[in-house]
Motif scaffolding. Structure first.
Motif, PDB file in Angstrom:
ATOM      1  N   LEU A   1      -2.828  14.031  -8.767  1.00  0.00           N
ATOM      2  CA  LEU A   1      -2.175  12.802  -8.305  1.00  0.00           C
ATOM      3  C   LEU A   1      -3.074  11.586  -8.481  1.00  0.00           C
ATOM      4  CD1 LEU A   1      -0.156  14.023  -5.239  1.00  0.00           C
ATOM      5  CD2 LEU A   1       0.736  12.650  -7.132  1.00  0.00           C
ATOM      6  N   GLU A   2      -4.354  11.743  -8.231  1.00  0.00           N
ATOM      7  CA  GLU A   2      -5.271  10.618  -8.444  1.00  0.00           C
ATOM      8  C   GLU A   2      -5.242  10.181  -9.903  1.00  0.00           C
ATOM      9  OE1 GLU A   2      -8.514  11.419  -4.871  1.00  0.00           O
ATOM     10  OE2 GLU A   2      -8.964  12.175  -6.878  1.00  0.00           O
ATOM     11  N   GLY A   3      -5.273  11.143 -10.799  1.00  0.00           N
ATOM     12  CA  GLY A   3      -5.226  10.820 -12.228  1.00  0.00           C
ATOM     13  C   GLY A   3      -3.904  10.199 -12.642  1.00  0.00           C
ATOM     14  N   GLU A   4      -2.814  10.722 -12.114  1.00  0.00           N
ATOM     15  CA  GLU A   4      -1.481  10.239 -12.507  1.00  0.00           C
ATOM     16  C   GLU A   4      -1.141   8.887 -11.898  1.00  0.00           C
ATOM     17  OE1 GLU A   4       0.590  11.946 -14.779  1.00  0.00           O
ATOM     18  OE2 GLU A   4      -1.307  13.003 -15.001  1.00  0.00           O
ATOM     19  N   THR A   5      -1.787   8.512 -10.787  1.00  0.00           N
ATOM     20  CA  THR A   5      -1.412   7.257 -10.112  1.00  0.00           C
ATOM     21  C   THR A   5      -2.376   6.100 -10.373  1.00  0.00           C
ATOM     22  OG1 THR A   5      -2.562   7.924  -8.073  1.00  0.00           O
ATOM     23  CG2 THR A   5      -0.203   8.472  -8.263  1.00  0.00           C
ATOM     24  N   ARG A   6      -3.490   6.374 -11.004  1.00  0.00           N
ATOM     25  CA  ARG A   6      -4.487   5.319 -11.233  1.00  0.00           C
ATOM     26  C   ARG A   6      -3.888   4.116 -11.963  1.00  0.00           C
ATOM     27  NH1 ARG A   6      -8.161   8.576 -13.232  1.00  0.00           N
ATOM     28  NH2 ARG A   6      -8.816   9.166 -11.151  1.00  0.00           N
ATOM     29  N   ALA A   7      -3.186   4.368 -13.059  1.00  0.00           N
ATOM     30  CA  ALA A   7      -2.598   3.269 -13.839  1.00  0.00           C
ATOM     31  C   ALA A   7      -1.445   2.613 -13.091  1.00  0.00           C
ATOM     32  CB  ALA A   7      -2.130   3.788 -15.200  1.00  0.00           C
TER      33      ALA A   7
ATOM     34  N   PRO B   1      -3.209  -0.566  -3.589  1.00  0.00           N
ATOM     35  CA  PRO B   1      -3.910   0.706  -3.456  1.00  0.00           C
ATOM     36  C   PRO B   1      -2.904   1.845  -3.290  1.00  0.00           C
ATOM     37  CG  PRO B   1      -4.060  -0.528  -1.402  1.00  0.00           C
ATOM     38  CD  PRO B   1      -3.350  -1.408  -2.393  1.00  0.00           C
ATOM     39  N   ILE B   2      -3.190   2.951  -3.955  1.00  0.00           N
ATOM     40  CA  ILE B   2      -2.433   4.181  -3.755  1.00  0.00           C
ATOM     41  C   ILE B   2      -3.429   5.222  -3.278  1.00  0.00           C
ATOM     42  CG2 ILE B   2      -1.096   6.023  -4.827  1.00  0.00           C
ATOM     43  CD1 ILE B   2       0.100   3.974  -6.728  1.00  0.00           C
ATOM     44  N   GLU B   3      -3.164   5.762  -2.096  1.00  0.00           N
ATOM     45  CA  GLU B   3      -4.056   6.749  -1.490  1.00  0.00           C
ATOM     46  C   GLU B   3      -3.370   8.110  -1.478  1.00  0.00           C
ATOM     47  OE1 GLU B   3      -5.083   5.220   2.414  1.00  0.00           O
ATOM     48  OE2 GLU B   3      -5.014   3.191   1.581  1.00  0.00           O
TER      49      GLU B   3
ATOM     50  N   ARG C   1       0.880  -1.181   0.000  1.00  0.00           N
ATOM     51  CA  ARG C   1       0.000   0.000   0.000  1.00  0.00           C
ATOM     52  C   ARG C   1       0.911   1.222   0.000  1.00  0.00           C
ATOM     53  NH1 ARG C   1      -1.741   2.435   5.078  1.00  0.00           N
ATOM     54  NH2 ARG C   1      -3.276   4.045   4.632  1.00  0.00           N
ATOM     55  N   LEU C   2       0.574   2.203  -0.823  1.00  0.00           N
ATOM     56  CA  LEU C   2       1.367   3.424  -0.882  1.00  0.00           C
ATOM     57  C   LEU C   2       0.457   4.614  -0.608  1.00  0.00           C
ATOM     58  CD1 LEU C   2       4.150   4.703  -1.488  1.00  0.00           C
ATOM     59  CD2 LEU C   2       3.450   4.845  -3.892  1.00  0.00           C
ATOM     60  N   VAL C   3       0.897   5.451   0.315  1.00  0.00           N
ATOM     61  CA  VAL C   3       0.175   6.675   0.640  1.00  0.00           C
ATOM     62  C   VAL C   3       1.034   7.836   0.158  1.00  0.00           C
ATOM     63  CG1 VAL C   3      -0.807   8.102   2.472  1.00  0.00           C
ATOM     64  CG2 VAL C   3      -0.925   5.596   2.646  1.00  0.00           C
ATOM     65  N   ILE C   4       0.434   8.692  -0.621  1.00  0.00           N
ATOM     66  CA  ILE C   4       1.138   9.880  -1.111  1.00  0.00           C
ATOM     67  C   ILE C   4       0.610  11.072  -0.332  1.00  0.00           C
ATOM     68  CG2 ILE C   4       1.620  11.349  -3.095  1.00  0.00           C
ATOM     69  CD1 ILE C   4       1.144   8.836  -4.831  1.00  0.00           C
ATOM     70  N   GLY C   5       1.527  11.767   0.326  1.00  0.00           N
ATOM     71  CA  GLY C   5       1.149  12.900   1.156  1.00  0.00           C
ATOM     72  C   GLY C   5       1.509  14.220   0.495  1.00  0.00           C
ATOM     73  N   ILE C   6       0.510  15.054   0.314  1.00  0.00           N
ATOM     74  CA  ILE C   6       0.734  16.393  -0.233  1.00  0.00           C
ATOM     75  C   ILE C   6       0.931  17.336   0.944  1.00  0.00           C
ATOM     76  CG2 ILE C   6      -0.248  18.288  -1.579  1.00  0.00           C
ATOM     77  CD1 ILE C   6      -1.999  16.168  -3.002  1.00  0.00           C
TER      78      ILE C   6
ATOM     79  N   ASN D   1      -5.062  22.756  -3.054  1.00  0.00           N
ATOM     80  CA  ASN D   1      -4.996  21.396  -2.512  1.00  0.00           C
ATOM     81  C   ASN D   1      -5.832  20.410  -3.319  1.00  0.00           C
ATOM     82  OD1 ASN D   1      -3.574  22.727  -0.534  1.00  0.00           O
ATOM     83  ND2 ASN D   1      -5.181  22.575   1.011  1.00  0.00           N
ATOM     84  N   ASP D   2      -7.065  20.780  -3.622  1.00  0.00           N
ATOM     85  CA  ASP D   2      -7.949  19.875  -4.365  1.00  0.00           C
ATOM     86  C   ASP D   2      -7.407  19.574  -5.757  1.00  0.00           C
ATOM     87  OD1 ASP D   2      -9.701  19.744  -2.219  1.00  0.00           O
ATOM     88  OD2 ASP D   2     -11.022  21.318  -2.993  1.00  0.00           O
TER      89      ASP D   2
END
Length: 169
Positions: free
Chosen positions: A55-61, A69-71, A31-36, A48-49
């Motif tokens: 990031l959601e778009g870039e990490t989906r694939a 999961p990438i959160e 599991r990877l969590v990306i923190g902004i 922020n949004d």
């Protein structure tokens, strides 16, 4: 036991350099969590949004390819504290050069002293993205330059729209 990794940054904008590190880190954890990082003293180009959406778009694939999961989360305190809240046992940090190494080594040692259960793993940037820095990408975009070698098409479009909207014409 789930191995959780944490990768933080401002991601203003997310670049090919960031996604290089995300892709390789995603192969090392469950599991990877990306923190902004949100810092009140900084004025990011993207709010922020918008950074979360990018990031959601870039990490989906990447998440689909790695089968994990990438959160995406935001935080306004210490990265090591955010990593601990995310139940991460490792913080990933990308290194482009020796200057990055010196700074990141100092941070890793301080983080390790504050929260010893969270280790830092350095990931060397791939040679083809080693030169990319988000602050330079922002400058190029604001001045009307071509950022497509440094970011995805979607991020380049967002940068172009932001530069048009914020230009003093």
């Amino acid at each position: 036991m789930t191995r959780t990794g944490f990768y933080s940054g401002s991601f203003d904008p997310v670049t090919h350099g960031h996604t290089d590190i995300i892709e390789r880190a995603s192969r090392l954890v469950d599991r990877l969590v990306i923190g902004i990082g949100i810092h009140p003293s900084k004025a990011p180009l993207f709010d922020n949004d918008e950074r979360v959406e990018m990031l959601e778009g870039e990490t989906r694939a990447i998440a689909a390819s790695a089968g994990i999961p990438i959160e995406i989360v935001t935080f306004s305190d210490l990265a090591v504290s955010a990593a601990q809240r995310a139940s991460a046992s490792v913080i990933f940090r990308g290194l482009r050069d020796g200057t990055d190494f010196d700074y990141e080594m100092q941070m890793a040692n301080m983080n390790g002293q504050m929260i010893p259960s969270v280790q830092t793993v350095f990931v060397a940037a791939s040679p083809e993205v080693r030169h990319i820095a988000a602050n330079l990408v922002r400058q190029i975009a604001v001045l009307g330059g071509d950022v497509t070698p440094f970011v995805s098409k979607g991020v380049a479009l967002r940068l172009a729209n932001k530069a048009k909207r914020d230009s003093p014409v």
